[in-house]
Design a protein around this motif. Sequence first.
Motif, PDB file in Angstrom:
ATOM      1  N   PRO A 137      29.605 158.034   2.728  1.00  0.00           N
ATOM      2  CA  PRO A 137      28.383 157.398   3.156  1.00  0.00           C
ATOM      3  C   PRO A 137      28.009 157.345   4.610  1.00  0.00           C
ATOM      4  N   GLU A 138      28.900 157.160   5.509  1.00  0.00           N
ATOM      5  CA  GLU A 138      28.714 157.067   6.987  1.00  0.00           C
ATOM      6  C   GLU A 138      28.298 158.148   7.573  1.00  0.00           C
ATOM      7  N   LEU A 139      28.056 159.341   6.649  1.00  0.00           N
ATOM      8  CA  LEU A 139      27.449 160.559   7.140  1.00  0.00           C
ATOM      9  C   LEU A 139      26.007 160.814   6.518  1.00  0.00           C
ATOM     10  N   ALA A 140      25.781 159.719   5.921  1.00  0.00           N
ATOM     11  CA  ALA A 140      24.215 159.923   5.232  1.00  0.00           C
ATOM     12  C   ALA A 140      23.407 160.684   5.972  1.00  0.00           C
ATOM     13  N   TYR A 141      23.168 160.410   7.477  1.00  0.00           N
ATOM     14  CA  TYR A 141      22.191 160.917   8.194  1.00  0.00           C
ATOM     15  C   TYR A 141      23.000 161.189   9.594  1.00  0.00           C
ATOM     16  N   PHE A 142      22.229 162.130  10.328  1.00  0.00           N
ATOM     17  CA  PHE A 142      23.141 162.622  11.635  1.00  0.00           C
ATOM     18  C   PHE A 142      23.205 161.274  12.598  1.00  0.00           C
ATOM     19  N   GLN A 143      24.658 161.037  12.994  1.00  0.00           N
ATOM     20  CA  GLN A 143      25.042 160.134  13.902  1.00  0.00           C
ATOM     21  C   GLN A 143      25.988 161.146  15.009  1.00  0.00           C
ATOM     22  N   ASP A 144      25.756 161.028  16.242  1.00  0.00           N
ATOM     23  CA  ASP A 144      26.448 161.724  17.095  1.00  0.00           C
ATOM     24  C   ASP A 144      27.998 161.680  17.167  1.00  0.00           C
ATOM     25  N   THR A 168      18.685 172.894  16.940  1.00  0.00           N
ATOM     26  CA  THR A 168      17.833 171.833  16.900  1.00  0.00           C
ATOM     27  C   THR A 168      18.209 170.593  17.537  1.00  0.00           C
ATOM     28  N   THR A 169      17.327 169.458  17.452  1.00  0.00           N
ATOM     29  CA  THR A 169      17.598 168.273  18.131  1.00  0.00           C
ATOM     30  C   THR A 169      18.961 167.823  17.693  1.00  0.00           C
ATOM     31  N   ILE A 170      19.162 167.775  16.669  1.00  0.00           N
ATOM     32  CA  ILE A 170      20.553 167.534  15.991  1.00  0.00           C
ATOM     33  C   ILE A 170      21.703 168.428  16.444  1.00  0.00           C
ATOM     34  N   GLY A 171      21.301 169.783  16.317  1.00  0.00           N
ATOM     35  CA  GLY A 171      22.351 170.928  16.368  1.00  0.00           C
ATOM     36  C   GLY A 171      22.841 170.672  17.892  1.00  0.00           C
ATOM     37  N   ARG A 172      22.004 170.584  18.625  1.00  0.00           N
ATOM     38  CA  ARG A 172      22.059 170.567  20.232  1.00  0.00           C
ATOM     39  C   ARG A 172      22.983 169.365  20.666  1.00  0.00           C
ATOM     40  N   SER A 227      28.031 179.372  19.274  1.00  0.00           N
ATOM     41  CA  SER A 227      26.703 179.701  19.812  1.00  0.00           C
ATOM     42  C   SER A 227      25.563 178.622  19.096  1.00  0.00           C
ATOM     43  N   THR A 228      24.448 178.560  19.607  1.00  0.00           N
ATOM     44  CA  THR A 228      23.259 177.770  19.200  1.00  0.00           C
ATOM     45  C   THR A 228      22.349 179.058  18.771  1.00  0.00           C
ATOM     46  N   VAL A 229      21.440 178.890  17.541  1.00  0.00           N
ATOM     47  CA  VAL A 229      20.229 179.788  17.520  1.00  0.00           C
ATOM     48  C   VAL A 229      19.216 178.868  17.120  1.00  0.00           C
ATOM     49  N   ARG A 230      18.051 179.340  17.522  1.00  0.00           N
ATOM     50  CA  ARG A 230      16.906 178.574  17.176  1.00  0.00           C
ATOM     51  C   ARG A 230      16.370 178.929  15.664  1.00  0.00           C
ATOM     52  N   HIS A 231      15.416 178.205  15.158  1.00  0.00           N
ATOM     53  CA  HIS A 231      14.695 178.423  14.072  1.00  0.00           C
ATOM     54  C   HIS A 231      14.031 179.876  14.042  1.00  0.00           C
ATOM     55  N   LYS A 232      14.223 180.525  13.035  1.00  0.00           N
ATOM     56  CA  LYS A 232      13.136 181.962  12.799  1.00  0.00           C
ATOM     57  C   LYS A 232      13.825 183.013  13.667  1.00  0.00           C
TER      58      LYS A 232
ATOM     59  N   LYS B 153      23.350 144.569  27.866  1.00  0.00           N
ATOM     60  CA  LYS B 153      24.393 144.841  27.140  1.00  0.00           C
ATOM     61  C   LYS B 153      24.169 146.092  26.172  1.00  0.00           C
ATOM     62  N   HIS B 154      22.767 146.331  25.809  1.00  0.00           N
ATOM     63  CA  HIS B 154      22.412 147.512  24.839  1.00  0.00           C
ATOM     64  C   HIS B 154      21.107 147.804  25.272  1.00  0.00           C
ATOM     65  N   ILE B 155      20.897 148.971  24.409  1.00  0.00           N
ATOM     66  CA  ILE B 155      19.472 149.414  24.304  1.00  0.00           C
ATOM     67  C   ILE B 155      19.097 149.922  23.095  1.00  0.00           C
ATOM     68  N   VAL B 156      17.701 149.721  22.847  1.00  0.00           N
ATOM     69  CA  VAL B 156      17.159 150.395  21.608  1.00  0.00           C
ATOM     70  C   VAL B 156      16.288 151.421  21.944  1.00  0.00           C
ATOM     71  N   ALA B 157      16.344 152.907  21.623  1.00  0.00           N
ATOM     72  CA  ALA B 157      15.517 153.658  22.164  1.00  0.00           C
ATOM     73  C   ALA B 157      14.912 154.757  20.999  1.00  0.00           C
ATOM     74  N   GLN B 158      13.808 155.177  21.130  1.00  0.00           N
ATOM     75  CA  GLN B 158      13.349 155.990  20.172  1.00  0.00           C
ATOM     76  C   GLN B 158      13.798 157.418  20.508  1.00  0.00           C
ATOM     77  N   ARG B 159      14.339 158.050  19.583  1.00  0.00           N
ATOM     78  CA  ARG B 159      14.795 159.638  19.677  1.00  0.00           C
ATOM     79  C   ARG B 159      13.862 160.458  19.020  1.00  0.00           C
ATOM     80  N   LEU B 160      13.256 161.365  19.562  1.00  0.00           N
ATOM     81  CA  LEU B 160      12.558 162.415  19.086  1.00  0.00           C
ATOM     82  C   LEU B 160      13.078 163.508  18.232  1.00  0.00           C
ATOM     83  N   LEU B 161      12.881 163.441  16.803  1.00  0.00           N
ATOM     84  CA  LEU B 161      13.344 164.484  16.130  1.00  0.00           C
ATOM     85  C   LEU B 161      12.225 165.258  15.311  1.00  0.00           C
ATOM     86  N   GLU B 162      12.774 166.494  14.890  1.00  0.00           N
ATOM     87  CA  GLU B 162      11.895 167.706  14.497  1.00  0.00           C
ATOM     88  C   GLU B 162      10.539 166.840  13.421  1.00  0.00           C
TER      89      GLU B 162
END
Lengths: 400, 264
Positions: A137-144, A168-172, A227-232, B153-162
């Motif tokens: 459940p902790e990995l449902a969405y990307f967290q660094d 991508t944003t997440i990948g990088r 390596s990272t590779v861009r889309h397409k 103590k903390h920050i809330v920021a908007q991160r741009l995703l695809e």
Amino acid sequence: MAGSIRILDNKCVGCTLCVKACPFGAIVVENKLARIDYAKCTLCGACFDACKFDAIELKKDIAATRDLSAYRDVWVFAEQSNGKIQSVTYELLGEGRKLADSLGMNLCAVLLGSGITEKAQDLVVRGAQKVYLVDKPELAYFQDEPYAAVVIDLVNRHKPNILLCGATTIGRSLISRVAVSINAGLTADCTGLAIDPETKNLLQTRPAFGGNIMATIISPNNRPQMSTVRHKVMKEAVVDASRKGEVLLQDIAAELLKSRTKRIKFEAEAETTVNIAEADIIVSGGRGMMKSENFAILKELAGVLGAGVGASRAAVDSNWIAYSHQVGQTGKTVCPKIYFACGISGQIQHLAGISASDIIVAINKDPEAPIFKVATYGIVGDLFKIVPMLTEEFRKLLKK
Amino acid sequence: MHFIVCIKQVPDTTDVKIDPKTNTLMREGVASIVNPFDMFAVEEALRLKEKLGGTVTALSMGPPQAEAALREVIAMGIDKGILVTDRAFAGSDTWATSYTLAMAIKKIGDFSMIICGKQASDGDTAQVGPGIATHLNLPQITYVRKIEEVDDKHIVAQRLLEDGHEFVDSPLPCVLTVVKEINEPRLASLKGKMAARKAVITKWTAQDIGAEPAKTGLDGSPTKVVKIFTPTPRQGGQILTGEPEEMVRKLVEQLKDVVVGVAK
């Protein structure tokens, strides 16, 4: 010492070929002798190749000094968003297959998510022989932090030779953390990947300086090679339902799933537009669009073509369209099949972002605009007249 | 609060030209600028200082001439400039660069936030910001397009995703990398320019920051450049001629196979 370079004064004639070849401006000729500024030199060897008088001595220690034979297999990080595997993953599987075959190794995928087990099969039919699956459940969405910790744990346990990830944003964000933690080399935005037949090193070729030069990079002493590779950029692996693969559910220590950052909420892009990083066709507008409302004609053409809408920096800075649409050096680099540049003059920063497009169509009233120098097809004319006509013609063609 | 901004001096790419004879970059007379993305980081740090109080330090790694980049941001209002410069750093890749900057930040000591541009315009890797966070074991928020709330103590920021943007909460200290959308950098004031001229730039060597030789420069870089070459420049194609109707017809003829293929 990893390498050294010096000028052999008895052979140097001061011809300045090396000065011209140096991409880093690190060589000057003084009194008819080349001099290297070692603060700028990166030992890339461009001068060595350019010198016609054997006057440059280059020693590069790039032989592996560690036993790396324990590192097997080619891994692809499978990026998912809302449980959907991103297309860049399939492109990496396509490229990863070639690398795995030339090394005689397995192609594997790493899939992190929540309730995602059945998606592992999507990776198998695209060629993954093993899927390392972490379903929490902790990995449902990307967290660094937890994503990085899990990938690092899997790499340490299974020792891949190569690890590919989407640029991508997440990948990088993810893969930079992984590479630093495990002391691995990481090359961003590769446009070419190949195996050196002699050393078996991964040859990673990428553009630098806005695509003005290309560099081939290796990581001879560290594994995995990342390596990272861009889309397409790479071709998608085709589906073959008869493929078989193992899905290996991995246990992960709870400690690794902790995150200091917390996602509070996610807001999808207001307009349901095509993501330009993934688009096959992009219709872009620049200063010549005159005002925000005029982007409607580009959106109409894009709608008919199923295309994304892009913009030059000038249009974004004028607040005609959101930054997420900006193409070019301070925006996105794109590689569609067709790029329509409407009212875009073609500044070098914009061209850097579009030069990987298959076809560039330029529509501009200024025949001297630099965009025409790179355009596959150019139309000198009034875009407000031409674009609606194109929309009409494509509508007829596609029977929409 | 103490904010640290990491900046890089890069060639002003608007000036990059290709020598038509040798097909190589002409670097002569190419001006150096502060990486455009770092200007947004500088501006955001200045806004945070104005809001919360404190000081802003700009940190750069590079050859001695990168001092000019630090003076440029001091003119915008940055309080202090530190340049880590040493021949031992030559040939650093993103691993060694982020290590070196992290060691310098450790020496600086007390800070609440490290702000970087999302990437540099010459290398385009976007790897150094997260690399610094990892070396310092700090949380990160990358691709920040807006700071929603912030205190000590903390920050809330908007991160741009695809496909949109997310709101992320992080405790301090943390590392942010910012995108262009976040702000519009200010111009240097006359007073700022005077201050920049007089400012003393602190210079640290590898030894000063306690960097291990095996982790810096070429030796500390897992990646090695083995070849550099110039790609064949993209050639211009065909300029279509005739009446608008005719040009449109010709263009559709050329594109129709691709367009129909994509539609499928």
